[in-house]
Design a protein around this motif. Structure first.
Motif, short mmCIF file in Angstrom:
data_model
loop_
_atom_site.label_atom_id
_atom_site.label_comp_id
_atom_site.label_asym_id
_atom_site.label_seq_id
_atom_site.Cartn_x
_atom_site.Cartn_y
_atom_site.Cartn_z
N VAL A 37 0.84 -1.20 0.00
CA VAL A 37 0.00 0.00 0.00
C VAL A 37 0.87 1.25 0.00
CG1 VAL A 37 -1.65 1.35 1.36
CG2 VAL A 37 -1.97 -1.12 1.10
N THR A 38 1.94 1.24 0.79
CA THR A 38 2.85 2.39 0.85
C THR A 38 3.44 2.69 -0.52
OG1 THR A 38 3.40 1.88 3.15
CG2 THR A 38 4.92 3.31 1.95
N GLU A 39 3.81 1.64 -1.25
CA GLU A 39 4.39 1.83 -2.58
C GLU A 39 3.39 2.48 -3.53
OE1 GLU A 39 6.42 -0.84 -6.14
OE2 GLU A 39 6.22 -1.67 -4.12
N VAL A 40 2.14 2.04 -3.46
CA VAL A 40 1.10 2.64 -4.32
C VAL A 40 0.90 4.11 -3.95
CG1 VAL A 40 -1.37 2.64 -4.84
CG2 VAL A 40 -0.11 0.50 -4.84
N LEU A 41 0.81 4.40 -2.67
CA LEU A 41 0.59 5.78 -2.23
C LEU A 41 1.75 6.68 -2.64
CD1 LEU A 41 -0.91 5.18 1.32
CD2 LEU A 41 -2.14 5.83 -0.75
N GLU A 45 -0.19 7.07 -8.01
CA GLU A 45 -1.02 6.54 -9.10
C GLU A 45 -2.06 5.62 -8.49
OE1 GLU A 45 0.46 5.66 -12.78
OE2 GLU A 45 2.34 6.74 -12.58
N LEU A 46 -3.22 6.17 -8.18
CA LEU A 46 -4.26 5.43 -7.49
C LEU A 46 -5.36 4.92 -8.44
CD1 LEU A 46 -4.72 7.75 -4.37
CD2 LEU A 46 -3.06 5.93 -4.75
N PHE A 47 -5.24 5.25 -9.72
CA PHE A 47 -6.26 4.88 -10.71
C PHE A 47 -5.73 3.74 -11.57
CE2 PHE A 47 -8.72 6.00 -14.68
CZ PHE A 47 -9.96 5.67 -14.16
N ARG A 48 -6.56 2.74 -11.79
CA ARG A 48 -6.06 1.55 -12.48
C ARG A 48 -5.81 1.74 -13.98
NH1 ARG A 48 -9.31 -3.74 -13.45
NH2 ARG A 48 -7.52 -3.88 -14.82
N TYR A 49 -6.43 2.74 -14.59
CA TYR A 49 -6.22 2.98 -16.03
C TYR A 49 -5.45 4.28 -16.20
CZ TYR A 49 -9.78 -0.60 -16.64
OH TYR A 49 -10.49 -1.77 -16.60
N PRO A 50 -4.71 4.42 -17.33
CA PRO A 50 -4.64 3.48 -18.45
C PRO A 50 -3.52 2.46 -18.35
CG PRO A 50 -3.57 5.51 -19.05
CD PRO A 50 -4.07 5.69 -17.64
N LYS A 51 -2.90 2.34 -17.18
CA LYS A 51 -1.77 1.41 -17.05
C LYS A 51 -2.20 -0.03 -17.30
CE LYS A 51 -1.07 2.52 -12.84
NZ LYS A 51 -0.52 2.40 -11.49
N SER A 54 -1.19 -2.20 -14.10
CA SER A 54 -1.61 -1.66 -12.82
C SER A 54 -1.67 -2.79 -11.79
CB SER A 54 -2.98 -1.00 -12.94
OG SER A 54 -3.95 -1.97 -13.29
N GLU A 55 -1.82 -2.43 -10.52
CA GLU A 55 -1.98 -3.44 -9.48
C GLU A 55 -3.23 -4.28 -9.76
OE1 GLU A 55 -0.03 -4.16 -6.71
OE2 GLU A 55 1.41 -2.83 -7.68
N ALA A 56 -4.30 -3.64 -10.19
CA ALA A 56 -5.53 -4.38 -10.49
C ALA A 56 -5.32 -5.35 -11.64
CB ALA A 56 -6.66 -3.41 -10.83
N ALA A 57 -4.63 -4.89 -12.69
CA ALA A 57 -4.38 -5.77 -13.83
C ALA A 57 -3.51 -6.96 -13.42
CB ALA A 57 -3.71 -5.00 -14.96
N ARG A 58 -2.53 -6.71 -12.59
CA ARG A 58 -1.66 -7.80 -12.13
C ARG A 58 -2.45 -8.80 -11.28
NH1 ARG A 58 2.34 -3.44 -11.55
NH2 ARG A 58 4.08 -3.85 -12.99
N PHE A 59 -3.31 -8.27 -10.41
CA PHE A 59 -4.13 -9.18 -9.61
C PHE A 59 -5.02 -10.03 -10.50
CE2 PHE A 59 -8.28 -9.87 -7.41
CZ PHE A 59 -7.84 -10.90 -6.57
N ALA A 262 -3.54 -3.64 -4.50
CA ALA A 262 -2.23 -3.90 -3.92
C ALA A 262 -2.33 -4.81 -2.71
CB ALA A 262 -1.56 -2.58 -3.54
N ILE A 263 -3.33 -4.55 -1.85
CA ILE A 263 -3.52 -5.39 -0.66
C ILE A 263 -3.83 -6.82 -1.06
CG2 ILE A 263 -4.96 -5.80 1.37
CD1 ILE A 263 -5.45 -2.76 1.46
#
Length: 424
Positions: A37-41, A45-51, A54-59, A262-263
């Motif tokens: 979580v610290t790394e994301v903060l 970059e808290l929005f999953r797009y357009p990466k 992203s953390e969400a895409a990796r999950f 991320a969590i």
């Protein structure tokens, strides 16, 4: 045992110190989740797009690989996952969807969110959907069925799927309480047309809130994606690898945050350890039980696939079950019948007042009065007597990550003691 008298009658309790409490995923949160979580903060970059990574895409990629499916979409809750999955398989106004009478209200509410009408069916001694009543509840308007894998125990999938195939029904598996569970060597949620996980605080792995919808069908996946984010084509327009086969349509926004993703990525890496520990507790509990006099153990089609978060026994009659509950509490095991006035389990249709009373967000009475709907579903508190009878005689024993195998054995010892004294 030095004192065979029940504690309720003045004997020595089997368990003198309170049993440890806890929840599966949250109980194992550690420095890894904090660092993620610290790394994301820090990235801001808290929005999953357009990466695309992203953390969400990796999950999504990691969860799909774990499940053995082609497609997975992270959303903001288990309810959102169910809604997206139901829309993905084509459920909408005019349709009926059969759900069991023992599940969280979100299962039925998700059906309503698509514009369809929930039909409530009985459970059997698996504490999951009764395949025979499923078939009885089918009408010309039935479009889909949602079997629910309750309390970590897979439903009677083989029989349910046979009925669904016979009648041409879509199947959306509600795996919100069975994340990581298997059925005959294959992940629950992968037998039907689509499956749904919840990542809520109380679930096997958790990000506080969150959900996952997954499938092997590209069209279902795309429709689920559109159901979860009306701006999706815009967010992915710059990614050359994204090419939609279906026409986009606007719906709600169920998009998750990068913090949640991320969590849960870290939590997913701990899933096997969670399952191994919970299963060891349940196994120790069941192995310690002596031959029962007054109860039967809950039917489980595939004990190896059970996530191990709970064990249930079904006492021969309700009055006897209440006696067991009081005696077990005195022995140091907090237990009560699943359906009763004093300690109700809210995962029962009788507590779904808003649905039983057909309350709508709109004066039209949608979805029951939708002009597309030609059926006539009626609800009442006593509409599923078999369900209420079984749950009124069921005692649930919960296991958690802070318990040891010895705790589980002591729980079984308490049940043995009560059964020997009280059982018929």
């Amino acid at each position: 045992m030095s004192d065979s008298r029940l504690a309720i009658d003045g004997g020595t309790p089997v368990i003198s110190d309170p049993l440890p409490t806890g929840v599966s995923g949250p109980s194992v949160i550690g420095d890894e989740e904090i660092a993620a979580v610290t790394e994301v903060l820090r990235s801001q970059e808290l929005f999953r797009y357009p990466k695309s990574k992203s953390e969400a895409a990796r999950f999504e990629e990691e969860a799909a690989r774990r499940l053995g499916v082609e497609y997975a979409l992270m959303v903001n809750s288990g309810t959102s996952a169910l809604i997206s999955a139901l829309i993905g398989v084509g459920v909408g106004p005019g349709d009926e969807v059969i759900v069991p009478g023992y599940t969280y209200i979100a299962t039925a509410a998700a059906v309503m969110a698509t514009g369809a009408v929930p039909v409530i069916a009985e459970i059997d001694e698996s504490l999951g959907l009764d395949p025979q009543d499923l078939e009885r509840k089918i009408t010309p308007h039935t479009r889909a069925v949602v079997p629910v894998h309750m309390r970590g125990v897979p439903a009677r999938l083989e029989d349910i799927l046979a009925v669904a195939r016979k009648h041409g029904l879509k199947v959306v598996e509600d795996c919100c309480q069975c994340v990581g569970g298997d059925y005959m060597g294959q992940s629950v949620g992968t037998y039907g047309d689509a499956g749904a996980w919840s990542l809520n605080y109380y679930k096997t792995i958790s990000s506080g809130e969150g959900g996952l919808v997954f499938t092997n069908d590209r069209d279902i996946y795309e429709r689920a994606c559109f159901a979860g984010d009306p701006g999706l084509p815009m967010w992915t327009a710059s990614e050359e690898s994204v090419e939609w086969r279906n026409e986009p349509f606007p719906r709600q926004t169920y998009r998750p945050s990068e913090v949640l993703a991320a969590i849960v990525r870290v939590q997913l890496s701990k899933l096997d350890d969670i399952l191994e520990h919970q299963r060891s507790l349940k196994r120790a509990f069941l192995e310690k039980l002596e031959e029962a006099k007054g109860y039967r153990i809950q039917h489980v089609d595939d004990p190896e696939g059970d996530t191990g978060v709970s064990a249930s026994v079904i006492v021969h009659d309700k009055e006897l079950a209440v006696g067991y509950a009081h005696a077990l509490s005195a022995e140091g095991v907090r237990a009560a019948t699943v359906y009763n006035d004093g300690f109700p389990d809210r995962h029962i249709y009788t507590y779904w007042d808003s649905i039983l009373e057909k309350r709508s967000h709109h004066p039209s009475g949608y979805p029951w009065n939708d002009p597309n709907y030609k059926g006539n579903v009626e609800y009442s508190k006593d509409m599923c007597p078999q369900t209420l009878d079984i749950l009124g005689r069921s005692l649930r024993f919960d296991f958690n990550m802070n318990m040891t195998v010895e705790h589980a054995r002591l729980m079984a010892e308490a049940l043995n003691k009560v059964d020997a004294a009280v059982g018929g």
